[in-house]
Design a protein around this motif. Structure first.
Motif, short mmCIF file in Angstrom:
data_model
loop_
_atom_site.label_atom_id
_atom_site.label_comp_id
_atom_site.label_asym_id
_atom_site.label_seq_id
_atom_site.Cartn_x
_atom_site.Cartn_y
_atom_site.Cartn_z
N THR A 99 40.18 -11.87 76.27
CA THR A 99 39.17 -11.21 75.69
C THR A 99 39.77 -9.70 76.16
O THR A 99 38.52 -8.78 75.77
CB THR A 99 37.75 -11.42 76.48
N ASP A 100 40.80 -9.57 76.55
CA ASP A 100 41.08 -8.27 77.06
C ASP A 100 40.10 -7.54 77.92
O ASP A 100 40.13 -6.26 78.23
CB ASP A 100 41.44 -7.15 75.81
N THR A 101 39.58 -8.26 78.79
CA THR A 101 38.54 -8.00 79.59
C THR A 101 39.05 -8.49 81.25
O THR A 101 39.01 -9.78 81.16
CB THR A 101 37.17 -8.35 79.42
N ASN B 31 44.56 -0.73 68.37
CA ASN B 31 43.49 -1.40 69.02
C ASN B 31 43.59 -1.35 70.61
O ASN B 31 44.51 -1.71 71.07
CB ASN B 31 43.80 -2.89 68.70
N TYR B 33 40.99 -1.22 74.20
CA TYR B 33 39.44 -1.39 75.01
C TYR B 33 39.18 -0.50 75.89
O TYR B 33 40.36 0.01 76.70
CB TYR B 33 39.35 -2.88 75.49
N ARG B 50 31.85 -2.66 78.38
CA ARG B 50 33.21 -2.87 77.71
C ARG B 50 32.93 -2.27 76.31
O ARG B 50 31.84 -2.61 75.69
CB ARG B 50 33.39 -4.22 77.70
N GLN B 51 33.83 -1.65 75.72
CA GLN B 51 33.78 -1.10 74.60
C GLN B 51 35.02 -1.38 73.66
O GLN B 51 36.15 -1.26 74.16
CB GLN B 51 33.59 0.36 74.40
N GLU B 52 34.87 -2.00 72.34
CA GLU B 52 36.21 -2.27 71.54
C GLU B 52 36.36 -1.17 70.78
O GLU B 52 35.40 -0.49 70.34
CB GLU B 52 36.03 -3.56 70.68
N TYR B 54 37.54 -0.45 67.91
CA TYR B 54 37.25 -0.82 66.63
C TYR B 54 35.83 -0.64 66.27
O TYR B 54 35.58 -0.52 64.98
CB TYR B 54 37.94 -1.65 66.06
N LYS B 55 35.00 -0.68 66.96
CA LYS B 55 33.48 -0.77 66.95
C LYS B 55 33.01 0.56 67.04
O LYS B 55 33.36 1.20 68.09
CB LYS B 55 32.80 -1.68 68.02
N SER B 96 45.28 -2.43 76.45
CA SER B 96 45.16 -3.48 75.63
C SER B 96 46.26 -4.55 75.70
O SER B 96 47.23 -3.98 76.70
CB SER B 96 45.56 -3.12 74.16
#
Lengths: 113, 112
Positions: A99-101, B31, B33, B50-52, B54-55, B96
């Protein structure tokens, strides 16, 4: 989130000796990492622990000094070899479940005398 | 992210008030995070939010929210109704595929 444990939580070692730190994750993760946090500093990635193959080291870190094993998906070890006082740091492992976390273990506080 | 910058080494806030921690980053990735981690004196690194990238919608987690400005490469953390237990080092991080870069951290003290 993954639950990650580390052993030992802290140790005091003599220069010239080696210490192996263990990291156990409670569920399967795709990637495991080892970080160093020197006193009062941020985290620096040492290496990515790869299952069944050699770890991928970041610039400034070498396998002879920081050998890493990952015999299965949920367990890894980091050895700090031939220690000097400059190796006194907190060493943290983390796991990533695709999840890239990254979730972190509680850290190992190492003091080298 | 190739670099992550936190320009506030220390901050303090009164209990129950709101505080904002700043973070800027630089990356050539499309891409990626962004994260805020909290490290109390126990030294455990705890994921806060957490923040993506692309959002567009800003992430929120209870009293914690972010202001993500992608064009400005800014990712600030707002803590509302600050509690004594929020006292900790806060690290901004980005990356990433597992390659996380951390900022130097902001030491937050919540005062009673």
């Amino acid at each position: 989130s993954a639950v990650i444990s580390q052993k030992p939580s802290r140790d005091i070692c003599q220069r010239g000796t080696s210490l192996t730190i263990q990291c156990q994750v409670d569920s399967q993760v795709t990637m495991m990492f080892w970080y160093r946090q020197q006193p009062g500093q941020s985290l620096t990635l040492i290496a990515t622990a790869n299952q069944g193959s050699e770890a991928t080291y970041e610039s400034g870190f070498v396998i002879d000094k920081f050998p890493i094993s990952r015999p299965n998906l949920t367990f890894s070890t980091l050895t700090v070899s031939n220690m000097s006082p400059e190796d006194s740091s907190i060493y943290l492992c983390s796991g990533d479940r695709s999840t890239d976390t990254q979730y972190f273990g509680p850290g190992t506080r190492l003091t080298v005398l | 992210a190739q670099t992550v910058t936190q320009s506030q080494p220390e901050m303090s806030v009164q209990e129950a008030e709101t505080v904002t921690l700043s973070c800027t980053y630089d990356t050539s990735e499309n891409n990626y995070y962004l994260f805020w981690y909290k490290q109390p004196p126990s030294r455990q690194m705890i994921l806060v939010i957490r923040q993506e990238a692309y959002k567009q919608q800003n992430a929120t987690e209870n009293r914690f929210s972010v202001n993500f400005q992608k064009a400005a490469k800014s990712f600030s953390l707002k803590i509302s109704d600050s509690q004594l237990g929020d006292t900790a080092m806060y690290f901004c991080a980005g990356g990433s595929q597992g390659n996380l870069i951390f900022g130097k951290g902001t030491k937050l003290s919540v005062k009673p």
